[in-house]
Design a protein around this motif. Structure first.
Motif, short mmCIF file in Angstrom:
data_model
loop_
_atom_site.label_atom_id
_atom_site.label_comp_id
_atom_site.label_asym_id
_atom_site.label_seq_id
_atom_site.Cartn_x
_atom_site.Cartn_y
_atom_site.Cartn_z
N UNK A 304 -24.12 -28.52 -13.09
CA UNK A 304 -24.25 -29.78 -13.19
C UNK A 304 -23.49 -29.90 -14.78
N UNK A 305 -23.56 -29.33 -15.25
CA UNK A 305 -22.73 -29.55 -16.32
C UNK A 305 -21.26 -29.41 -16.20
N UNK A 306 -20.51 -28.05 -15.25
CA UNK A 306 -19.48 -28.13 -15.45
C UNK A 306 -19.02 -29.39 -14.52
N UNK A 307 -19.51 -29.77 -13.62
CA UNK A 307 -19.21 -30.72 -12.13
C UNK A 307 -18.77 -31.80 -12.60
N UNK A 308 -20.39 -32.01 -13.78
CA UNK A 308 -19.76 -33.71 -14.51
C UNK A 308 -18.71 -34.01 -15.04
N UNK A 309 -17.94 -32.69 -15.30
CA UNK A 309 -16.90 -32.44 -16.52
C UNK A 309 -16.17 -32.27 -15.55
N UNK A 310 -16.04 -32.27 -15.01
CA UNK A 310 -14.59 -32.13 -14.19
C UNK A 310 -13.96 -30.92 -13.86
N UNK A 313 -14.79 -25.92 -9.48
CA UNK A 313 -15.47 -24.65 -9.07
C UNK A 313 -15.28 -24.54 -8.04
N UNK A 314 -15.95 -22.91 -8.15
CA UNK A 314 -15.13 -21.73 -6.56
C UNK A 314 -16.60 -21.21 -5.78
N UNK A 315 -16.98 -20.95 -4.93
CA UNK A 315 -18.17 -20.38 -4.15
C UNK A 315 -17.82 -19.56 -4.28
N UNK A 316 -18.99 -18.32 -4.96
CA UNK A 316 -19.00 -17.36 -5.30
C UNK A 316 -20.64 -17.30 -5.00
N UNK A 317 -20.51 -15.61 -4.26
CA UNK A 317 -22.27 -15.23 -4.10
C UNK A 317 -22.84 -14.09 -4.65
N UNK A 318 -21.89 -12.79 -4.94
CA UNK A 318 -22.14 -11.81 -5.71
C UNK A 318 -23.20 -11.17 -5.76
N UNK A 319 -23.76 -10.72 -4.26
CA UNK A 319 -24.78 -10.01 -3.61
C UNK A 319 -24.56 -9.02 -3.30
N UNK A 320 -25.87 -8.67 -3.65
CA UNK A 320 -25.78 -6.87 -3.72
C UNK A 320 -26.79 -6.08 -2.04
N UNK A 321 -26.59 -5.42 -2.27
CA UNK A 321 -27.32 -4.89 -0.41
C UNK A 321 -27.68 -5.42 0.32
N UNK A 322 -29.56 -4.92 0.72
CA UNK A 322 -29.37 -5.72 1.88
C UNK A 322 -29.80 -7.89 1.58
N UNK A 323 -29.14 -8.01 0.46
CA UNK A 323 -29.34 -9.03 -0.03
C UNK A 323 -27.97 -10.15 1.00
N UNK A 324 -27.00 -9.58 0.97
CA UNK A 324 -26.23 -10.10 1.19
C UNK A 324 -26.22 -10.86 2.55
N UNK A 325 -27.34 -10.36 2.87
CA UNK A 325 -27.65 -11.57 4.43
C UNK A 325 -28.34 -12.86 3.40
N UNK A 326 -27.99 -13.21 2.69
CA UNK A 326 -28.67 -14.74 1.93
C UNK A 326 -26.80 -15.43 1.68
#
Length: 404
Positions: A304-310, A313-326
């Motif tokens: 929120x701080x970064x978005x309001x400050x301009x 922002x880039x999409x990233x997930x950093x998921x590991x193992x079986x959690x990639x499905x999220x």
């Protein structure tokens, strides 16, 4: 005809303008060839997508496709062929979630990228950094306190390599660049999935970080830095790092530095949500689970701080193992503080800018790779449309329907 396709009667969504236009889109030789009303093309597969929205394929700029488990310290003892088989399956499933390009930020190498490009397995286009660079006792040092030997053999699976001192980090950076790295990754602070460092530590000296940035710039590449606290983030930005990964604990000065240096922030909210919910069953050690709370609550506030400050922002997930499905759940988490359009841009046009691929991906412009999503529903009205792949009617990669 390979890579040729005609989509008729589409609602074409331009993420940059946030506007829809009605019309057709023709793909030829894997690229967007023509956009407009009433297009004609003989002997080309044609899909009538009336009622659906067509938008660029999604980009996830923070993945670890070789992370077959959340116990990252165990990867170097795994067979490289076993890890590669897991990575191929992980990437295939990423494609089914609408991600046609991913940036791997530790673990993937030229072999996986070449295999995907040659069609040996299905998956998103892969931009890689090879091994992340870590100091001794840093986020990329997986040894426990009682271990002495560090095996960074390049033929073994693993996400990082340990290098200390300006000469050593220059050599390590040059080695990853020699192998074709699209970017370099450094561990500039402590982290969750590492056994001996504190989340609030800074890592690497200013001289070491500056040396890595110099090597990347000399090769016309850039540096991405794992960093959580404002102290670590601000230091990295001042030393020339182009993208900050995570950044959960940034402050107002961080926002100023992002803008001054034209840098990017890649938050990864969904991985903390997933680690909290499922980390134990997917191999996350108890010592790491205790660190999750330190960064989980701060993530949305930082976004929120970064978005309001301009900040870009880039999409990233950093998921590991079986959690990639999220992977798609990040859309829903970010929509708590951003508009659906802002979140979509982070996974298309802004991500392409970070990856130095503006005009190539993340757009429906003529000449771009014909990586497309055909979705039911309005992603500008409801971010949940992209959070649930059940809404994806077709996924197109390089002008060919690969799912749906």
């Amino acid at each position: 005809m390979t890579g040729s396709l005609l989509l008729r009667n589409a609602r074409l969504l331009d993420p940059l303008s946030g506007e829809y236009t009605e019309g057709d889109l023709r793909c030829a030789d894997g690229r967007v060839a023509e956009v407009g009303p009433g297009l004609a093309a003989a002997d080309v597969p044609t899909l009538d997508v009336r009622g659906a929205v067509v938008l660029p394929g999604l980009i996830d700029a923070h993945v670890h496709v070789t992370a077959s488990t959340a116990d990252l310290g165990s990867l170097p003892s795994s067979s490289p062929s076993y890890v590669a088989a897991h990575a191929a399956r992980t990437m295939s499933r990423m494609l089914d979630r609408g991600f046609t390009t991913v940036r791997d930020v530790a673990g993937a190498d030229f072999g996986l990228a070449d295999a995907q490009a040659e069609g040996l397995f299905r998956g998103p286009r892969l931009l890689f950094c090879g091994r992340a660079l870590s100091q001794t006792g840093g986020h990329g040092d997986s040894r426990t306190r009682g271990s002495q030997v560090q095996d960074d053999h390049p033929c073994c699976a693993g996400l990082s390599r340990v290098a200390d001192g300006e000469d050593a980090v220059r050599a390590a950076a040059r080695d990853e660049l020699r192998k074709g790295a699209h970017h370099l990754k450094v561990m500039a602070s402590g982290g969750v999935a590492s056994p001996t460092d504190r989340v609030d530590s800074t890592q690497y000296s200013a001289g070491e970080l500056r040396a890595i940035v110099e090597e990347a710039e000399a090769a016309n590449r850039y540096v991405a830095a794992h960093a959580y606290t404002a102290r670590a983030v601000n230091r990295a930005l001042e030393l020339g790092v182009r993208s900050i990964e995570h950044g959960n604990l940034i402050d107002d000065r961080s926002v100023e530095l992002f803008r001054e240096h034209d840098a990017f922030l890649v938050p990864t909210l969904v991985t903390y949500w997933a680690l909290k919910e499922e980390g134990r069953e997917h191999g996350l050690p108890e010592s790491s689970r205790r660190k999750v709370d330190d960064v989980l609550g701060a993530g949305l506030a930082a976004l929120d701080r970064a978005a309001r400050g301009g900040v870009r922002l880039v999409y990233g997930t950093d998921l590991l193992g079986g959690m990639h499905r999220h992977q798609n759940h990040e859309f829903r988490l970010r929509a708590e503080v951003q508009s659906p359009l802002e979140v979509l841009r982070s996974a298309t046009s802004t991500a392409a800018e970070l990856l130095n691929l503006t005009g190539e991906i993340g757009t429906l412009a003529v000449g771009a790779h014909a990586d497309l999503l055909v979705v039911d529903g309005d992603p500008l009205a409801d971010a949940g449309v992209l959070a649930e792949p059940k809404h994806f009617r077709h996924i197109v990669q390089g002008g060919e329907v690969v799912s749906g």
